[in-house]
Design a protein around this motif. Structure first.
Motif, short mmCIF file in Angstrom:
data_model
loop_
_atom_site.label_atom_id
_atom_site.label_comp_id
_atom_site.label_asym_id
_atom_site.label_seq_id
_atom_site.Cartn_x
_atom_site.Cartn_y
_atom_site.Cartn_z
N VAL A 181 0.85 -1.19 0.00
CA VAL A 181 0.00 0.00 0.00
C VAL A 181 0.89 1.25 0.00
N GLY A 182 2.08 1.10 0.60
CA GLY A 182 3.00 2.24 0.66
C GLY A 182 2.66 3.24 1.75
N ASP A 183 2.13 2.74 2.86
CA ASP A 183 1.77 3.66 3.95
C ASP A 183 2.98 3.97 4.83
N VAL A 184 3.05 5.23 5.26
CA VAL A 184 4.03 5.62 6.27
C VAL A 184 3.29 5.64 7.60
N THR A 185 3.44 4.57 8.37
CA THR A 185 2.71 4.44 9.62
C THR A 185 3.72 4.31 10.75
N PRO A 186 3.54 5.07 11.84
CA PRO A 186 4.47 4.91 12.96
C PRO A 186 4.40 3.48 13.50
N ASP A 187 5.56 2.95 13.86
CA ASP A 187 5.61 1.65 14.52
C ASP A 187 4.99 1.82 15.91
N PRO A 188 3.85 1.16 16.17
CA PRO A 188 3.18 1.40 17.45
C PRO A 188 3.99 0.94 18.66
N THR A 189 4.97 0.09 18.44
CA THR A 189 5.76 -0.38 19.59
C THR A 189 6.88 0.59 19.94
N THR A 190 7.24 1.48 19.01
CA THR A 190 8.31 2.43 19.30
C THR A 190 7.87 3.88 19.10
N GLU A 202 12.89 7.14 3.55
CA GLU A 202 13.16 5.79 4.09
C GLU A 202 12.10 4.80 3.62
N ARG A 203 10.86 5.26 3.60
CA ARG A 203 9.77 4.37 3.21
C ARG A 203 9.90 3.96 1.74
N ILE A 204 10.25 4.91 0.90
CA ILE A 204 10.39 4.61 -0.53
C ILE A 204 11.56 3.65 -0.75
N ARG A 205 12.68 3.92 -0.06
CA ARG A 205 13.84 3.02 -0.17
C ARG A 205 13.49 1.63 0.34
N ASN A 248 -1.98 11.10 -1.39
CA ASN A 248 -2.07 11.91 -0.18
C ASN A 248 -1.31 11.24 0.96
N PRO A 249 -0.80 12.06 1.91
CA PRO A 249 -0.17 11.46 3.07
C PRO A 249 -1.21 10.63 3.83
N PRO A 250 -0.86 9.55 4.52
CA PRO A 250 0.51 9.12 4.81
C PRO A 250 1.06 8.10 3.81
N PHE A 251 0.76 8.24 2.54
CA PHE A 251 1.22 7.25 1.55
C PHE A 251 2.31 7.85 0.66
N VAL A 252 3.21 7.02 0.16
CA VAL A 252 4.28 7.53 -0.70
C VAL A 252 4.18 7.17 -2.18
N PRO A 253 3.47 6.09 -2.58
CA PRO A 253 3.55 5.74 -4.01
C PRO A 253 2.58 6.52 -4.88
N SER A 254 2.93 7.78 -5.19
CA SER A 254 2.04 8.56 -6.05
C SER A 254 2.44 8.39 -7.51
N PRO A 264 3.67 5.36 -9.51
CA PRO A 264 4.02 3.94 -9.52
C PRO A 264 5.01 3.53 -10.60
N THR A 265 4.89 4.07 -11.82
CA THR A 265 5.80 3.58 -12.85
C THR A 265 7.23 4.11 -12.63
N THR A 266 7.38 5.25 -11.94
CA THR A 266 8.72 5.70 -11.58
C THR A 266 9.35 4.69 -10.63
N LEU A 267 8.58 4.32 -9.62
CA LEU A 267 9.05 3.34 -8.64
C LEU A 267 9.35 1.99 -9.31
N LEU A 268 8.41 1.54 -10.16
CA LEU A 268 8.58 0.22 -10.78
C LEU A 268 9.73 0.23 -11.78
#
Lengths: 206, 372
Positions: B11-20, B28-31, B55-61, B63-67
């Protein structure tokens, strides 16, 4: 002719005055419809045991099995009796939430008899300013007369004769409405969506 | 061999790790997504698919650049989407982007089209959300023609007309990318896929089996109705969602905080309820195998299984461990077990190579018929 009546009851306590009113409304409607020659099959949908599932459905977007069954019981009915406690001058949040997650169009063209209970008769217009607009919005056919029962109605010396008269009068109206509407056709949103797409795809094509 | 494909979708979500409490940066998310895709190939998976969000919190706007970037760093894995928005993207741009990706990746490209479920996206791209379904139909009609016809004259209601337009570059080998239509709960999408004889992907991660069964059954029936073959020969993909540890109690203990706080289903049904109602499996690799093999009971013999692994704030290290388990312990067994008793009518998952072969055979047959 078999007439399926589903009674949705939103009482929270056991025993529940809302359930008691729902029972009496069901019995009165059954008497009226039976006298008119129908065989009545009643099913009760109690909202309290579905409380968690209703909120979960709101969050997750899909109903757990018992809630889905309840949706089916409502969708398969020829008429619905809906009874809620009055909280803060409106229906209870749980009662409203059930209709918020009920699949769209389930109550379209559905004859509905409204009922509500409350601590005092000062809330009796809750039927008119809260329940009726919601059911109208949902395209239900709301019976003209609902039943509101206050604590006094259950405690009166005359063993609730006045309440009984109101229930009987409302049931008589409603039974005529249900008979007039005939069997209710369950909507198939799934099939309708696909059919609409088929039509769109077929348009302007050789 | 079953000809079934196994892969992952993100999905490409930037979600805080709930444990930390800490969240990765967008960079970092894209990498991390790229690392995950490379790892997917390394552990032997067949498909990597990315979502599209604007839209935030997602990064893959984009897709073909990433792919395209992933294509440069991989050799074998098929690159796809989950989903590409057919409603708000211009069909000319979709056709161009995926044509280029096809050429760069050597044919390791297909695409999954969807309507998207974020209402506000429509105006961001100059589209009208009230036209969602007509946009889907019209845009897809144009996209197909751009990939199939050398010179396109086209006129519709929702986009300016095209006169004598030629897509550049043309699809690789003249073979358009295979198209899947993805849907969570919209019967219209199943109907569209059936109409064109395309693949249908039921993203059933938030949805109980009974609904997925209904959608897939309808798609298969309509696929046959439109004359594309038997219901069994339709092309079906399914989503799934897993978290594994060798010991199932460890998996449950470790995943619970991520589940409980996940943006999409957190604070709703319990982990136990969700796993019993949806395809989510939290447990041992064997439990994942058992549950996934069960999908066939209601979807029939199918072609593509994608798992969602990297979401809800799970750290990259954990996701890579999941991929190790998936590649080493789960997928090899699934490949073997899905082959057992598989209907001979169930096709292999379409790839560029298989479509090219089919086209060549068809051409040869036609030439023979003409000369004979």
């Amino acid at each position: 002719m078999t007439t399926k009546i589903t009674i949705i009851t939103g009482g929270l306590r056991e025993p529940s005055s809302t359930r008691m009113l729902a029972n009496r409304m069901e019995a009165a409607v059954r008497t009226q419809l039976t006298a008119a020659g129908s065989t009545v099959e009643s099913s009760f949908v109690e909202l309290r045991p579905l409380g968690h599932a209703i909120i979960d459905a709101m969050f997750s977007g899909f109903p757990a099995e018992p809630l889905e069954e309840a949706f089916g019981t409502v969708a398969d009915a020829d008429g619905v009796i809906a009874v809620t406690p009055a909280f803060n001058a409106s229906f209870s949040g749980l009662f409203k939430s059930f209709f918020d997650v009920l699949p769209e169009e389930t109550l379209s063209d559905m004859p509905v008899l409204m009922g509500a209970t409350g601590g005092t008769e000062r809330h009796s217009l809750v039927l008119e300013h809260a329940l009726r607009p919601m059911f109208s919005y949902l395209h239900a056919i709301v019976s003209s007369r609902g039943v509101y029962a206050a604590t006094d109605d259950f405690g009166s010396q005359s063993d609730g004769a006045v309440l009984r008269d109101r229930i009987d009068a409302a049931a008589a109206d409603y039974a005529r409405l249900v008979r007039g509407c005939g069997p209710h056709r369950r909507r198939d949103a799934f099939g309708e969506g696909a059919a609409a797409m088929e039509q769109l795809l077929g348009r302007d094509r050789p | 061999m079953t000809g079934m494909q196994f892969g992952i979708f993100t999905v490409g979500d930037v979600t805080p790790d709930p444990t930390t409490g800490s969240a990765p940066t967008e960079a970092e998310r894209i990498r991390a997504t790229v690392t995950v895709a490379r790892k997917a190939e390394e552990v032997g998976l067949d498909v990597f698919a990315t979502g599209e969000h604007h839209n935030p919190p997602f990064v893959p706007s984009s897709p073909t650049t990433l792919l395209g970037f992933i294509a440069a760093q991989t050799e074998r894995i098929v690159l796809s989407t989950s989903t590409t928005l057919i409603t708000t993207n211009d069909p000319v741009k979709i056709a161009e982007d995926f044509s280029v990706l096809q050429h760069l990746s050597g044919g390791r490209t297909d695409v999954m089209l969807g309507r998207g479920n974020t209402g506000p996206v429509y105006p961001w791209f100059g589209q009208d959300i009230r036209q969602a379904i007509p946009l889907t139909v019209e845009h897809y009609d144009l996209l197909r023609r751009l990939w199939r016809e050398e010179v396109v004259d086209w006129e519709g209601k929702l986009r300016s007309p095209l006169q004598g337009f030629t897509l550049a570059p043309r699809p690789l080998d003249g073979i358009p990318p295979f198209v899947w239509h993805g849907s969570i709960r919209t019967p219209e999408v199943a109907e569209l896929a059936a109409y064109y004889g395309d693949g249908f992907f039921a993203n059933h991660i938030f949805w109980p089996a009974s609904h997925t069964r209904k959608m897939v059954e309808m798609y298969r029936k309509r696929f046959a109705h439109y004359g594309h073959g038997t219901p069994e020969s339709a092309v079906v993909g399914l989503g799934g969602q897993v978290f594994m540890r060798p010991n199932s109690q460890d998996a449950v203990r470790e995943f619970r905080p991520y589940f409980d706080n996940a943006p999409v289903y957190g604070h709703g049904p319990s982990l136990e309820e969700f796993t019993s109602q949806t395809p989510l499996t939290v447990g041992s690799p064997q439990q994942v195998i058992d549950k996934t093999l069960g999908f066939r009971e209601y979807a029939g013999d199918y072609q593509r299984q994608l798992f969602l692994l990297d979401h809800a704030g799970l750290p990259l290290k954990t996701v890579l461990e999941q991929l190790d388990l998936l590649g080493e312990e789960v997928v090899p067994v699934l490949r073997k077990e899905f082959a057992v008793g598989r209907s001979p009518e169930a096709p292999a998952a379409p790839t560029h190579r298989s479509l090219l072969r089919e086209r060549d055979e068809r051409d040869k047959r036609d030439a023979k018929n003409e000369s004979g």
